[in-house]
Structures are given as structure tokens and as C-alpha cells.
Design an enzyme around this catalytic site. Structure first.
Site, PDB file in Angstrom:
ATOM      1  N   HIS A  10       0.846  -1.186   0.000  1.00 53.67           N
ATOM      2  CA  HIS A  10       0.000   0.000   0.000  1.00 53.67           C
ATOM      3  C   HIS A  10       0.887   1.244   0.000  1.00 53.67           C
ATOM      4  O   HIS A  10       2.083   1.146   0.295  1.00 53.67           O
ATOM      5  CB  HIS A  10      -0.921   0.021   1.230  1.00 53.67           C
ATOM      6  CG  HIS A  10      -2.072  -0.944   1.155  1.00 53.67           C
ATOM      7  ND1 HIS A  10      -1.922  -2.294   1.404  1.00 53.67           N
ATOM      8  CD2 HIS A  10      -3.390  -0.759   0.847  1.00 53.67           C
ATOM      9  CE1 HIS A  10      -3.092  -2.882   1.261  1.00 53.67           C
ATOM     10  NE2 HIS A  10      -3.998  -1.992   0.919  1.00 53.67           N
ATOM     11  N   LYS A  13       0.433   4.573   4.653  1.00 52.43           N
ATOM     12  CA  LYS A  13      -0.437   3.653   5.400  1.00 52.43           C
ATOM     13  C   LYS A  13       0.381   2.905   6.448  1.00 52.43           C
ATOM     14  O   LYS A  13       1.225   2.077   6.129  1.00 52.43           O
ATOM     15  CB  LYS A  13      -1.104   2.670   4.442  1.00 52.43           C
ATOM     16  CG  LYS A  13      -2.105   1.728   5.132  1.00 52.43           C
ATOM     17  CD  LYS A  13      -2.801   0.839   4.108  1.00 52.43           C
ATOM     18  CE  LYS A  13      -3.594  -0.275   4.774  1.00 52.43           C
ATOM     19  NZ  LYS A  13      -4.711   0.201   5.595  1.00 52.43           N
TER      20      LYS A  13
END
Lengths: 276, 276
Positions: free
Chosen positions: B162, B166
Site C-alpha cells: 500500500h 499507510k
């Protein structure tokens, strides 16, 4: 638990040999030293790891089976023979009250089922003994039934690789295509990419050299219309070990069902998986 | 069919902007030129493709909403705001009889559901608006319930990538691990391999440069004990388009349910998928 007696039919065929090897190492089973074989096999016996297994030809089997039954008692037959023998063997099992696990593909499948239904025995009949692949197919079937059109707008690509000798398209891949169709992706069986060239298999696919003569690799790719999302499902099988594990679990399942009084009934690998 | 009136809350947030862009191009919807926003946003309005959307701050919204309702009539609110606003916004929607689709994660989810249950409205509440991923999770849940231990003896590996910002592990990956556990593969959430380094993402994973700041790639690999069988499941999402599609389908679903008289009810994306 007392070991389950099994007779493995189809020796010296490849798949029977794999099942034999697994059964010999598995304390759940005792092997009967006999195997039904084809008319083209001239050897009277087959040897493996100190075991001698007498090969019963079609002409001898009727006479032999009575003696085997009376000395061995009840047992379960495992059939990995030849598509041309499927229905004839089933009739033989049914008329001699021999419950069986049929892993051989081909033949007239409706007739096969009808033979069992009209008999006093029970059988597990499965074109694919690989439990995890059968389970994955069931997942796909569930999705196709529960979420039709889930992948509408997606583009599907399917590729499969099998040993050079395999002429037809993978049956598993064809079954999967039907599920993907129901999920909204138009795709024809003819569009499945079949790889049969050992050089490509080794160099482009990365299939180990030792398995070029026996493998089944499958990949299904889904790409969204705007190309931002990709799903990919792969199941790669090298050799035939996975089928032996499922076959022997099917024997244990059938043994339990027989103890519960199953008669005139056929079961599938889904039954084996769920234990139902 | 008359277009469904929607108010998209959470502008100028990224996800709200994506939904806005999709809604403007979709003839199923008409946009109300208002959006609830956070106290930290100082701009009075947001502009996109010739549209001017008035941003309503928490202090102004109570006064504004009466006027909006009386001029616009019934409409559906779409919420992509902030975890800290989830419960407060839900109370606002419920007390003003505004049915909503909640795509914002976090907050107290039980309280969120209870607010709707005690109200006169209905809502779709989903931590993941991507229909195909929700469908795939449902397939896994089905397998875990129907075929427990199917992958016993297999080794699991999970990796996800990601955007750099994140911090936590992918919630989808964690949910999947639970299903794989039920399927017989021991695996801990901590063993999920998290990739957050843009250089690795681009060079080792092959994630397009344009999506390094917004993507969610997941791969689950299963290897049999004897290493002859490998299963692999992948879902790679670039950008946020997939969530917008699911969100707008959820609006259409909710609109249908409201027309059927749904009240005090919450729905999930599984309901949206099955149309139930």
C-alpha cells in the site's frame, strides 16, 4: 481403528502406482495383493517395495474374486484403470458387492452411476481426486450462483499447461470458464491458452524439469474495464501426489458410509470434503 | 427512471473526489451542491468540472440542512469523511431522516449500527466498497465454513503493498488470514509481509509509478507440505476507482430498499451484491 483393506486396480498404470506407494506408507490401510489390469498387460505380477501384487486379467477375475473375498473379507476397490474399462469394471464391482472409489475418467458416467444405484453397494465417483482443487471449484460455483455478474466488464484470460501427450483442453479449466461466464465475463473454451511445449514450459513458465511429463498448471486472470483492478487465481500441480491423498481420504469416507449402512448410493468429492 | 439525488460528504477528501467524479458522469444520479466537511477545512466551497459545491462545516450544518431538505426533497448521503466523524455524522443523518451510504472506516461500529436501528432511516454500511473484493471475501468465508481444514498441511504466505503513508496492516489481508486459519493453515497477522517502500513497489512489484501514492495489492500463496501443489490468489487495485463504482451501486440499492419501505435497517455490501 483396524486398517481398511483396499485393492488397487489399474497396476502397473502411473496413477495406480502413486496410490499404491501412498497406501503402503499409510497405517489407515492394508493392501490386498491383487490388482485388476488390462488385457494388454502380459506380466503376471507387479512388484513394489518388497510387495508382490498379482495382476488379474479380465479373463481370470471372475474366478479369482470369489476366493479373494472369502479369504480377505470385505474390502474397498480403488479404480485407476482406463476410460474404456470404466463401465465394465463398475458392473463387475456391483455384481460382486465390491464398494469402490472410481478415479478413472471417461466412459458413460450416467450408466456408471446407474449401476451403483441399482446395486447393494456404495461408491465414490470423482473425475478429480484433488481435494483442494475440488474445493476451489466449489468456491467458484458458490460465487457464480450467489453473485452473478460480479465481474461484469472484466476481461478474462485463462492459460493452462499440461504434459506434451495431453491432447484435449484441461477439463478443470473448462469447468472454471463456465463459472466465470456466470460471473459476467464472456469467454469461450477455445480461447483457453494451452501450453504443451516442454521448452516453453521449462523456460517461460518455470515448471521444474522433473515434472514436465506430469503436471497441471492453471491461471485465471481478470482485468477490470478501466484496467485499474486485476484478480488472479492460480493452481499449479506437479506430479500426481495430490490425487493420491484425495483418493485415500475418499476410501476412509466410503468406509465410514458403508459402516453406516450406505447402499445403492454414489458420493462425490464434495461429500468427501464436507464429510456429509 | 428519475435520477437519484445524492449529497457527497467529505470533500475535498480524496475518496469523496473520486466518487464525485464518477457521480457527475453517471446519469443515474443528480448531485446536490453541498458537502459536509471537517472543522479543519477553511475553504467555503469546492469546485470540480464547472460544479461549485458548498462546504458545510460542523457549526453550520444544522441550520443549513433544513433549507436543503425543503428545497431538494429526499436524497441519499454518501459519507467518505474521517474515522473521528463516523458516529457524529451518523447521529446527524439519523436525526435529520437522511438515509446514507457509509464508506468511512473506523469509529464505534456497534454504535453506528445502533443509531440506524433506532432511527426511521436505512443505511448501507461497508468498510470496503469494492464489490469484487467483497465477493472474493465471501467466497473465502464460504470455503472456511463449508470445507474446514481443506488446506491442512499447506504453508501460507501473505504479502500486501500500500502507499507509503499507510501505517497499519491491510484490513482485507487480516480478514483473509482468519479464513485461511479456518481452512487449516496456521498463520499470524504479524507474518503478513507489508511493503511500503515506493522503490521496491515500483521495481520489485511492478506497481505503476502513477499509483505508488494510492494502491492496494494483495497476494496469498499456499504451498502443500510436499511442495508439489501451489495455489495463489491475487487482487491488485490501482487507485480508488473500484470503490466509487461499488459506492454508487450501493446508493442505487439503498434507493430501491427505501422505496420498498426499509426503515431502521442497515445493509452490507453483501446485500448490495446479492440484491437481497
Amino acid at each position: 481403528m483396524e486398517p481398511i483393506r483396499v485393492m488397487i486396480n489399474g497396476l502397473p498404470g502411473n496413477m495406480s502406482q502413486v496410490v499404491l506407494r501412498h497406501a503402503l506408507r499409510d497405517s489407515r490401510f492394508t493392501l490386498l495383493p491383487y490388482s485388476l489390469t488390462g488385457p494388454e498387460i502380459t506380466d503376471p505380477e507387479f512388484r513394489q517395495e518388497g510387495q508382490t501384487i498379482q495382476l488379474l486379467h479380465p479373463d481370470d477375475r471372475d474366478e479369482a474374486i470369489g476366493e479373494i473375498r472369502s479369504s480377505a473379507g470385505d474390502f474397498i476397490s480403488i479404480d485407476f484403470t482406463h476410460p474404456s474399462a470404466v463401465n465394465d469394471n463398475a458392473v463387475f464391482y456391483c455384481s460382486n458387492a465390491l464398494p469402490f472409489v472410481m478415479g478413472t475418467t471417461g466412459g458413460d458416467r450416467k450408466k456408471l452411476e446407474a449401476s451403483v444405484t441399482a446395486s447393494s453397494i456404495a461408491a465414490v465417483i470423482a473425475p478429480n481426486m484433488a481435494k483442494q482443487i475440488v474445493g476451489f471449484q466449489a468456491m467458484m460455483e458458490y460465487a457464480a450462483n450467489t453473485f452473478p455478474k460480479l465481474f461484469e466488464g472484466y476481461t478474462l484470460a485463462v492459460k493452462e499447461s499440461h504434459q506434451q501427450g495431453k491432447a484435449d483442453t484441461s477439463g478443470t479449466a473448462k469447468a472454471m470458464v463456465k463459472y466465470f461466464n456466470a460471473l459476467g465475463t464472456p469467454f469461450k473454451e477455445e480461447d483457453i491458452v494451452k501450453e504443451r511445449d516442454p521448452e516453453n514450459q521449462q523456460n517461460r513458465w518455470g515448471i521444474p524439469a522433473g515434472y514436465l511429463r506430469g503436471h497441471g498448471w492453471h491461471t485465471y486472470s481478470l482485468l477490470s474495464a478501466d484496467q485499474t483492478v486485476r484478480f488472479e487465481f492460480t493452481h499449479n500441480v506437479n506430479g500426481r501426489e495430490i490425487y493420491a491423498g484425495g483418493t485415500l481420504d475418499a476410501v476412509v469416507f466410503l468406509h465410514k458410509k458403508l459402516a453406516q449402512g450406505a447402499s445403492g448410493k454414489t458420493f462425490t468429492m464434495i461429500d468427501v470434503l464436507t464429510g456429509a
